[in-house]
Scaffold this motif. Structure first.
Motif, short mmCIF file in Angstrom:
data_model
loop_
_atom_site.label_atom_id
_atom_site.label_comp_id
_atom_site.label_asym_id
_atom_site.label_seq_id
_atom_site.Cartn_x
_atom_site.Cartn_y
_atom_site.Cartn_z
N THR A 1 -43.17 15.51 2.10
CA THR A 1 -41.74 15.73 2.25
C THR A 1 -41.41 17.19 1.94
OG1 THR A 1 -41.48 13.41 1.66
CG2 THR A 1 -39.48 14.68 1.72
N VAL A 8 -44.92 18.09 -6.52
CA VAL A 8 -44.04 17.72 -5.40
C VAL A 8 -44.81 16.79 -4.46
CG1 VAL A 8 -42.77 19.91 -5.51
CG2 VAL A 8 -44.70 19.69 -3.93
N PRO A 17 -42.98 25.01 12.84
CA PRO A 17 -42.12 24.80 11.66
C PRO A 17 -42.09 23.35 11.19
CG PRO A 17 -41.00 26.19 13.26
CD PRO A 17 -42.27 25.70 13.92
N ARG A 18 -42.37 22.40 12.10
CA ARG A 18 -42.24 20.99 11.71
C ARG A 18 -43.46 20.44 10.99
NH1 ARG A 18 -42.94 17.17 16.92
NH2 ARG A 18 -44.44 18.39 18.13
N ARG A 20 -45.09 30.49 -1.63
CA ARG A 20 -45.22 29.78 -2.90
C ARG A 20 -46.70 29.68 -3.30
NH1 ARG A 20 -39.84 30.29 -2.97
NH2 ARG A 20 -38.77 29.02 -1.44
N ARG A 39 -37.52 17.96 -6.78
CA ARG A 39 -37.12 18.63 -5.53
C ARG A 39 -35.65 18.40 -5.20
NH1 ARG A 39 -39.03 22.79 -3.55
NH2 ARG A 39 -38.79 22.25 -1.36
N TYR A 61 -36.86 27.47 12.35
CA TYR A 61 -36.76 27.54 10.90
C TYR A 61 -36.34 28.93 10.46
CZ TYR A 61 -38.48 27.81 6.04
OH TYR A 61 -38.60 28.00 4.68
N ARG A 111 -35.18 31.07 6.76
CA ARG A 111 -35.01 30.98 5.31
C ARG A 111 -33.95 31.98 4.89
NH1 ARG A 111 -39.99 31.20 1.11
NH2 ARG A 111 -40.76 29.57 2.50
N ASP A 117 -45.76 8.58 3.84
CA ASP A 117 -44.94 9.46 4.67
C ASP A 117 -43.45 9.42 4.31
OD1 ASP A 117 -45.53 11.38 6.52
OD2 ASP A 117 -46.16 9.97 8.08
N PHE A 138 -38.15 22.08 15.78
CA PHE A 138 -36.93 22.80 15.41
C PHE A 138 -37.31 24.23 15.05
CE2 PHE A 138 -38.71 20.64 11.71
CZ PHE A 138 -38.85 21.68 10.81
N MET A 170 -41.68 25.67 4.21
CA MET A 170 -40.97 25.79 2.93
C MET A 170 -41.93 26.22 1.81
SD MET A 170 -38.69 22.30 3.23
CE MET A 170 -37.40 22.56 2.01
N ASN A 179 -33.96 27.26 -0.27
CA ASN A 179 -34.72 27.23 -1.52
C ASN A 179 -34.95 28.58 -2.19
OD1 ASN A 179 -35.66 24.38 -2.32
ND2 ASN A 179 -35.81 24.40 -0.09
N ASP A 180 -34.64 29.67 -1.47
CA ASP A 180 -34.71 30.98 -2.14
C ASP A 180 -33.41 31.32 -2.86
OD1 ASP A 180 -37.31 31.45 -1.53
OD2 ASP A 180 -36.95 32.97 0.01
N SER A 231 -42.19 9.68 0.89
CA SER A 231 -42.03 10.15 -0.50
C SER A 231 -41.95 9.01 -1.51
CB SER A 231 -40.82 11.10 -0.65
OG SER A 231 -39.60 10.42 -0.67
N MET A 286 -44.70 29.79 13.83
CA MET A 286 -44.31 30.79 12.85
C MET A 286 -45.47 31.07 11.91
SD MET A 286 -41.96 28.59 10.15
CE MET A 286 -41.93 29.92 8.95
N ILE A 320 -31.15 23.02 4.60
CA ILE A 320 -32.07 22.12 3.92
C ILE A 320 -32.30 22.61 2.50
CG2 ILE A 320 -34.14 23.26 4.86
CD1 ILE A 320 -35.38 20.36 4.90
N ALA A 321 -32.14 21.70 1.53
CA ALA A 321 -32.34 22.05 0.12
C ALA A 321 -33.65 21.41 -0.33
CB ALA A 321 -31.15 21.59 -0.70
N GLY A 322 -33.61 20.34 -1.09
CA GLY A 322 -34.85 19.68 -1.50
C GLY A 322 -35.56 19.00 -0.34
N GLY A 323 -34.78 18.58 0.64
CA GLY A 323 -35.35 18.00 1.85
C GLY A 323 -35.73 16.53 1.73
N HIS A 324 -35.48 15.91 0.56
CA HIS A 324 -35.95 14.54 0.37
C HIS A 324 -35.04 13.49 1.00
CE1 HIS A 324 -39.20 16.21 -1.72
NE2 HIS A 324 -39.60 15.07 -2.23
N LEU A 376 -35.50 15.42 5.54
CA LEU A 376 -36.80 15.33 6.24
C LEU A 376 -37.16 13.88 6.61
CD1 LEU A 376 -38.98 18.06 4.49
CD2 LEU A 376 -38.02 18.10 6.79
N PRO A 377 -36.98 12.91 5.71
CA PRO A 377 -37.24 11.52 6.15
C PRO A 377 -36.35 11.11 7.33
CG PRO A 377 -37.16 11.62 3.76
CD PRO A 377 -36.74 12.98 4.26
N ASP A 397 -33.30 27.12 5.40
CA ASP A 397 -33.88 26.76 4.11
C ASP A 397 -33.15 27.50 2.99
OD1 ASP A 397 -35.44 26.23 1.90
OD2 ASP A 397 -37.35 26.78 2.85
#
Lengths: 291, 159
Positions: free
Chosen positions: B60, B56, B18-19, B69, A110, A9, A11, B40, A7, B65, A56-57, B42, B1, A32-36, A39-40, A54
């Motif tokens: 995940t 974290v 990105p993935r 950081r 997250r 990306y 931000r 895989d 995909f 992201m 998250n900023d 979480s 990226m 996408i926020a926390g992604g939990h 992403l799964p 994204d």
């Protein structure tokens, strides 16, 4: 090795930019926020967006604050921040009750308010809490924004009214001074999704239930709520008998499905028992001054 | 990226898809194999690292992201030849058997002790409740964290 399909990306550095990106790229772009959750699902190819935006900023969407007659929760507020909020603890202990049993502490670092609601998992505890409290969801788009009642926010499992170029920016909860609230959940093991869960608030006046809200998770309740049970309880004395009747109504109104977490009749029994427990605890909190 | 982040205090820049998940970025791009890659999904917590000071699950989080950081992994616990009290505690109290869950357990334990220097057994169990030890050595893991709480580092070296 589980890795999402390829995909693009981006931000976003502002809500405006996020909305513009979503508008430019259409339904194939997903925030996408926390992604939990996302992403799964992407790893399993249950979701396959071509582009992620994204969020998250967008730290200006991370807040819990009182605004007039409302408590406003920014969409990027993490579960851990809800759990730690003194403001929420003063007004609605149901948040602390629920946050203690949503996933685990590291995941709660997250996962976000907006992400949990937009995912619309039928077993999402936070959806049931917000529905019980009669919350509202604030959406932003390039054309401006709109506010949707949390109970009207869901079209079905994993499906919300959010349009492809809309972004949830805030969840609002009406302040009800003196009300009591509580969350009760049964799960197979700590951190798991609910087998069944019930959240509620009650406002008392002279020993009677002046107002109430009942939210249900994981049992197929439309909009995560039990309006028949609420209607039955309003105006009734705050007694075990009233709570039992409301619990019967909640159990009758939901539509649990048999699955690996248990048979439908077991889940319906749980709804009956957990509704009583939640109402009992919420009423006790209301009688003790509220929260 | 292009991604750019601080990992254990060092600036790293890489070109990635990105993935790519943060756990694979750390292990395969940076050869920081202390962070383990488990379920895989979480659930198991062996991949826990800190991102901007917060634990974290790196299976995940996308490497993308994490760009911009600060990442801290289990490799950062030891200061020179001085083990972190958490590492020392795991050694003395037999906090590991196969060792697979250990990096995540230790990163969560370090964070707990930084925010709550004298945690109760219940608080320790709550803190590690998102982490699975399939040797089921939880008793000794709790003892290891208690040992670390009782023996804080005499002086803070670095951050």
């Amino acid at each position: 090795m589980q890795v999402p399909a390829p995909f693009e990306y981006d931000r976003a550095s502002s809500v405006e930019e996020a909305v513009a990106l979503l508008e430019r790229h259409g339904a194939e772009a997903r925030p996408i926020a926390g992604g939990h959750s996302l992403l799964p699902m992407m790893k399993l190819r249950l979701a396959r967006p071509e582009r992620l935006v994204d969020l998250n900023d967008l730290t200006d969407l991370s807040y819990v604050r009182a605004e007039g007659e409302w408590i406003a929760l920014g969409a990027m507020t993490r579960h851990a921040e809800l759990a730690a909020s003194d403001l929420l603890a003063r007004h609605y202990k149901v948040f602390q009750d629920a946050e203690r049993v949503i996933a685990d502490p590291v995941v709660r670092n997250r996962g976000t308010v907006g992400g949990s609601l937009c995912q619309g998992d039928p077993a999402e505890d936070l959806c049931a809490v917000v529905a019980a409290l009669g919350g509202q969801v604030v959406l932003r788009s390039s054309g401006g924004g709109r506010v949707v009642a949390a109970r009207d926010f869901y079209l079905g499992p994993y499906e919300t009214v959010v349009a492809p170029a809309e972004l949830v920016t805030e969840v609002r909860i009406p302040i009800r001074p003196g009300s009591g609230s509580a969350y009760e959940k049964v799960e197979r093991r700590p951190g798991d999704w609910a087998i069944a869960a019930v959240g509620c608030f009650v406002t008392l006046a002279e020993g009677s239930v002046a107002d109430c809200g009942i939210g249900l998770a994981a049992v197929g309740a439309n909009g995560y709520c039990a309006p028949q049970a609420e209607a039955q309880l309003r105006g009734q004395p705050a007694t075990e008998e009233s709570f039992r009747s409301a619990a019967e109504a909640a159990a009758a109104s939901c539509r649990p499905q048999s699955d690996q977490r248990g048979p439908a009749d077991y889940k319906r029994d749980l709804v009956r028992e957990l509704t009583q427990r939640a109402l009992r605890r919420a009423a006790a909190r209301a009688m003790a001054g509220g929260a | 990226m292009q991604v750019s982040m601080s990992v254990n205090g060092e600036r790293v820049n890489r070109e990635v898809e990105p993935r790519i998940l943060l756990v694979h970025f750390l292990r395969d791009e940076l050869n920081l194999t202390g962070t383990h890659w488990g379920c895989d999904t979480s659930n198991c917590g062996t991949c826990v690292v800190w991102m901007d000071g917060v634990p974290v699950k790196s299976c995940t989080v996308l490497a993308a992201m994490a760009s911009g950081r600060e990442i801290r992994t289990v490799e950062s616990l030891e200061q020179g030849t001085q083990l972190d009290p958490v590492q020392e505690g795991f050694m003395r109290e037999h906090g590991l058997q196969c060792g697979f869950c250990t990096p995540g357990m230790m990163m969560t334990a370090r964070w707990l002790l930084d925010h709550n220097p004298d945690p109760s057994e219940a608080e320790i169990r709550e803190a590690i409740s998102g982490q699975i030890c399939r040797c089921t050595g939880y008793e000794n893991i709790v003892r290891a964290v208690r040992w670390a709480a009782a023996h804080p580092a005499t002086q803070e070296v670095g951050s």
